[in-house]
Design a protein around this motif. Structure first.
Motif, PDB file in Angstrom:
ATOM      1  N   HIS A 248       0.613  -1.562   0.065  1.00 10.35           N
ATOM      2  CA  HIS A 248       0.488   0.356   0.053  1.00 10.35           C
ATOM      3  C   HIS A 248       1.142   1.455  -0.126  1.00 10.35           C
ATOM      4  N   VAL A 249       2.045   0.896   1.199  1.00 14.96           N
ATOM      5  CA  VAL A 249       3.186   2.334   0.986  1.00 14.96           C
ATOM      6  C   VAL A 249       3.477   2.694  -0.940  1.00 14.96           C
ATOM      7  N   ARG A 250       4.076   1.875  -1.306  1.00 14.04           N
ATOM      8  CA  ARG A 250       4.448   1.584  -2.721  1.00 14.04           C
ATOM      9  C   ARG A 250       2.822   1.973  -3.818  1.00 14.04           C
ATOM     10  N   ASP A 251       1.833   1.862  -3.745  1.00 14.59           N
ATOM     11  CA  ASP A 251       0.623   2.009  -4.655  1.00 14.59           C
ATOM     12  C   ASP A 251       0.761   3.276  -4.087  1.00 14.59           C
ATOM     13  N   VAL A 252       1.119   4.516  -3.516  1.00 16.12           N
ATOM     14  CA  VAL A 252       0.668   5.317  -3.437  1.00 16.12           C
ATOM     15  C   VAL A 252       2.124   6.229  -3.855  1.00 16.12           C
ATOM     16  N   VAL A 253       3.470   5.599  -3.481  1.00 15.09           N
ATOM     17  CA  VAL A 253       4.450   6.334  -4.112  1.00 15.09           C
ATOM     18  C   VAL A 253       4.445   6.129  -6.082  1.00 15.09           C
ATOM     19  N   ASP A 254       3.697   4.708  -6.057  1.00 17.14           N
ATOM     20  CA  ASP A 254       3.869   4.276  -7.425  1.00 17.14           C
ATOM     21  C   ASP A 254       2.706   5.642  -8.368  1.00 17.14           C
ATOM     22  N   GLU A 255       1.902   6.187  -7.798  1.00 16.49           N
ATOM     23  CA  GLU A 255       0.915   6.981  -8.126  1.00 16.49           C
ATOM     24  C   GLU A 255       1.779   8.176  -8.231  1.00 16.49           C
ATOM     25  N   VAL A 256       2.514   8.910  -7.417  1.00 18.10           N
ATOM     26  CA  VAL A 256       3.208  10.066  -7.358  1.00 18.10           C
ATOM     27  C   VAL A 256       3.634   9.856  -8.521  1.00 18.10           C
ATOM     28  N   ASP A 257       4.565   8.502  -8.577  1.00 24.84           N
ATOM     29  CA  ASP A 257       6.003   8.562  -9.705  1.00 24.84           C
ATOM     30  C   ASP A 257       5.162   8.565 -11.037  1.00 24.84           C
ATOM     31  N   ARG A 258       4.242   8.101 -11.031  1.00 27.54           N
ATOM     32  CA  ARG A 258       3.419   7.904 -12.691  1.00 27.54           C
ATOM     33  C   ARG A 258       2.602   9.227 -12.997  1.00 27.54           C
ATOM     34  N   LEU A 259       1.971   9.752 -11.944  1.00 31.53           N
ATOM     35  CA  LEU A 259       1.940  11.722 -12.509  1.00 31.53           C
ATOM     36  C   LEU A 259       2.784  12.488 -12.812  1.00 31.53           C
ATOM     37  N   GLY A 260       4.299  12.085 -11.942  1.00 25.67           N
ATOM     38  CA  GLY A 260       5.518  13.177 -12.618  1.00 25.67           C
ATOM     39  C   GLY A 260       5.229  14.296 -12.230  1.00 25.67           C
ATOM     40  N   ARG A 261       4.768  14.405 -10.874  1.00 28.02           N
ATOM     41  CA  ARG A 261       4.131  16.192 -10.602  1.00 28.02           C
ATOM     42  C   ARG A 261       4.657  16.192  -9.305  1.00 28.02           C
ATOM     43  N   ARG A 262       4.734  17.632  -9.391  1.00 26.90           N
ATOM     44  CA  ARG A 262       5.715  18.014  -7.788  1.00 26.90           C
ATOM     45  C   ARG A 262       4.547  18.995  -7.266  1.00 26.90           C
ATOM     46  N   ASP A 263       4.451  19.757  -5.722  1.00 25.48           N
ATOM     47  CA  ASP A 263       3.542  19.786  -5.886  1.00 25.48           C
ATOM     48  C   ASP A 263       2.103  18.900  -4.626  1.00 25.48           C
ATOM     49  N   VAL A 264       2.609  17.820  -4.667  1.00 28.33           N
ATOM     50  CA  VAL A 264       1.197  16.677  -4.286  1.00 28.33           C
ATOM     51  C   VAL A 264       1.172  17.083  -2.740  1.00 28.33           C
ATOM     52  N   VAL A 265      -0.489  17.256  -3.004  1.00 31.65           N
ATOM     53  CA  VAL A 265      -0.943  17.057  -1.651  1.00 31.65           C
ATOM     54  C   VAL A 265      -1.398  15.327  -1.255  1.00 31.65           C
TER      55      VAL A 265
ATOM     56  N   GLN B 202       3.761   7.272   5.661  1.00 35.69           N
ATOM     57  CA  GLN B 202       5.539   6.540   5.504  1.00 35.69           C
ATOM     58  C   GLN B 202       5.479   7.021   3.865  1.00 35.69           C
ATOM     59  N   ALA B 203       4.751   7.178   2.780  1.00 28.92           N
ATOM     60  CA  ALA B 203       4.895   7.727   2.087  1.00 28.92           C
ATOM     61  C   ALA B 203       5.216   8.989   1.759  1.00 28.92           C
ATOM     62  N   ALA B 204       4.366   9.804   2.522  1.00 29.40           N
ATOM     63  CA  ALA B 204       4.901  11.086   2.279  1.00 29.40           C
ATOM     64  C   ALA B 204       5.963  11.442   2.706  1.00 29.40           C
ATOM     65  N   GLU B 205       6.911  10.683   3.546  1.00 24.93           N
ATOM     66  CA  GLU B 205       8.689  11.260   3.984  1.00 24.93           C
ATOM     67  C   GLU B 205       9.329  10.302   1.807  1.00 24.93           C
ATOM     68  N   ARG B 206       8.636   9.467   1.404  1.00 31.61           N
ATOM     69  CA  ARG B 206       9.703   8.860   0.618  1.00 31.61           C
ATOM     70  C   ARG B 206       9.328   9.417  -0.489  1.00 31.61           C
ATOM     71  N   ILE B 207       8.785  10.632  -1.144  1.00 26.91           N
ATOM     72  CA  ILE B 207       8.642  10.931  -2.121  1.00 26.91           C
ATOM     73  C   ILE B 207       9.072  12.478  -2.082  1.00 26.91           C
ATOM     74  N   GLY B 208       9.655  13.279  -1.073  1.00 26.39           N
ATOM     75  CA  GLY B 208      10.851  14.313  -0.683  1.00 26.39           C
ATOM     76  C   GLY B 208       9.824  15.939  -1.267  1.00 26.39           C
ATOM     77  N   ASP B 209      11.251  16.081  -2.201  1.00 29.91           N
ATOM     78  CA  ASP B 209      10.251  17.353  -1.997  1.00 29.91           C
ATOM     79  C   ASP B 209       9.201  17.203  -3.157  1.00 29.91           C
ATOM     80  N   ARG B 210       8.667  16.607  -3.103  1.00 25.74           N
ATOM     81  CA  ARG B 210       7.577  16.227  -4.323  1.00 25.74           C
ATOM     82  C   ARG B 210       6.336  17.271  -3.287  1.00 25.74           C
ATOM     83  N   LEU B 211       6.290  16.140  -2.046  1.00 25.57           N
ATOM     84  CA  LEU B 211       5.364  16.624  -1.307  1.00 25.57           C
ATOM     85  C   LEU B 211       4.864  17.717  -0.592  1.00 25.57           C
ATOM     86  N   ARG B 212       4.430  19.135  -0.626  1.00 29.95           N
ATOM     87  CA  ARG B 212       3.426  19.690  -0.619  1.00 29.95           C
ATOM     88  C   ARG B 212       2.719  19.954   0.843  1.00 29.95           C
TER      89      ARG B 212
END
Length: 231
Positions: free
Chosen positions: A52-69, A82-92
């Motif tokens: 489930h953590v990977r589901d969220v991270v993979d969705e952010v990766d798939r979108l290729g976006r920054r400024d993610v909530v 858990q995903a929030a800390e993994r996506i780094g500076d893409r997280l808003r």
């Protein structure tokens, strides 16, 4: 424009966010409700907490976006946190909607009397069966809303509830909003209360129950929009 990834709690899929997503899109935001593995249209997929953590991270990766909530409701706060800390500076920002928060080394079932849940998972081939209509009483829901939740719910993969969270850093360092739904209790759980002492966290209260995406979708969408202004 902000990129919202919305993740509902146990038994629910992306469909649970239909009304909230419509409100956010009408305000000009990009919105991506996500169904976690093993639920709703993804029934049959093997899933543990890391899945489930990977589901969220993979969705952010798939979108290729920054400024993610990232928005996590109930159980989903654990994989989303858990995903929030993994996506780094893409997280808003990360928004926890009446949610559990990840605690390193602890599971969703840690810290509360959950033997009945563990037994139910064991009795149902590794899945936690959905609640029935009477279990939603007192949560600010109409009979129609309750029927919609019950009809759309699917069994939840039990391993995601029993496996421990793994955190590399401190959740208090994340920019976060915690939404407390007051019909589900006046005070945040102890783990959340500790995190709310951080300057990075804010508390928002809603006068509704544990499923505000059904009971107050317009109000929840306003809260999510306001969370963006907090960053």
């Amino acid at each position: 424009m902000t990129n919202f990834v919305l993740v509902a709690g146990t038994w629910l899929g992306a469909w649970a966010w239909d009304e909230v997503a419509a409100q956010l899109r009408a305000a000009g935001h990009d919105v991506h409700p996500l169904t976690l593995s093993g639920l709703a249209e993804k029934q049959g997929a093997a899933a543990g907490l890391e899945t489930h953590v990977r589901d969220v991270v993979d969705e952010v990766d798939r979108l290729g976006r920054r400024d993610v909530v990232l928005v996590g409701h109930s159980y989903a706060g654990i994989p989303v946190g858990q995903a929030a800390e993994r996506i780094g500076d893409r997280l808003r920002r990360v928004v926890f909607v009446d949610a559990n928060v990840p605690v390193d080394g602890e599971s969703f079932l840690s810290g509360w009397p959950s033997d009945h849940v563990r037994q139910s998972i064991a009795d149902h081939d590794g899945f936690w069966p959905p609640l029935g209509a009477p279990d939603y009483a007192g949560q600010g829901l109409t009979d129609e809303q309750i029927a919609r939740i019950v009809d759309g719910s699917t069994p939840h993969p039990g391993a995601t509830l029993t496996e421990p969270a793994v955190l590399a850093g401190a959740s208090g360092d994340l920019p976060a909003t915690y939404v407390k739904c007051l019909l589900d209790g006046d005070e945040p759980m102890p783990a959340v209360a500790g995190l709310l002492k951080s300057d990075q966290w804010e508390l928002v209260e809603m006068a509704t129950g544990h499923w505000p995406m059904f009971s107050q979708p317009r109000e929840l969408a306003r809260v999510l929009r306001a969370s963006v202004a907090a960053t």
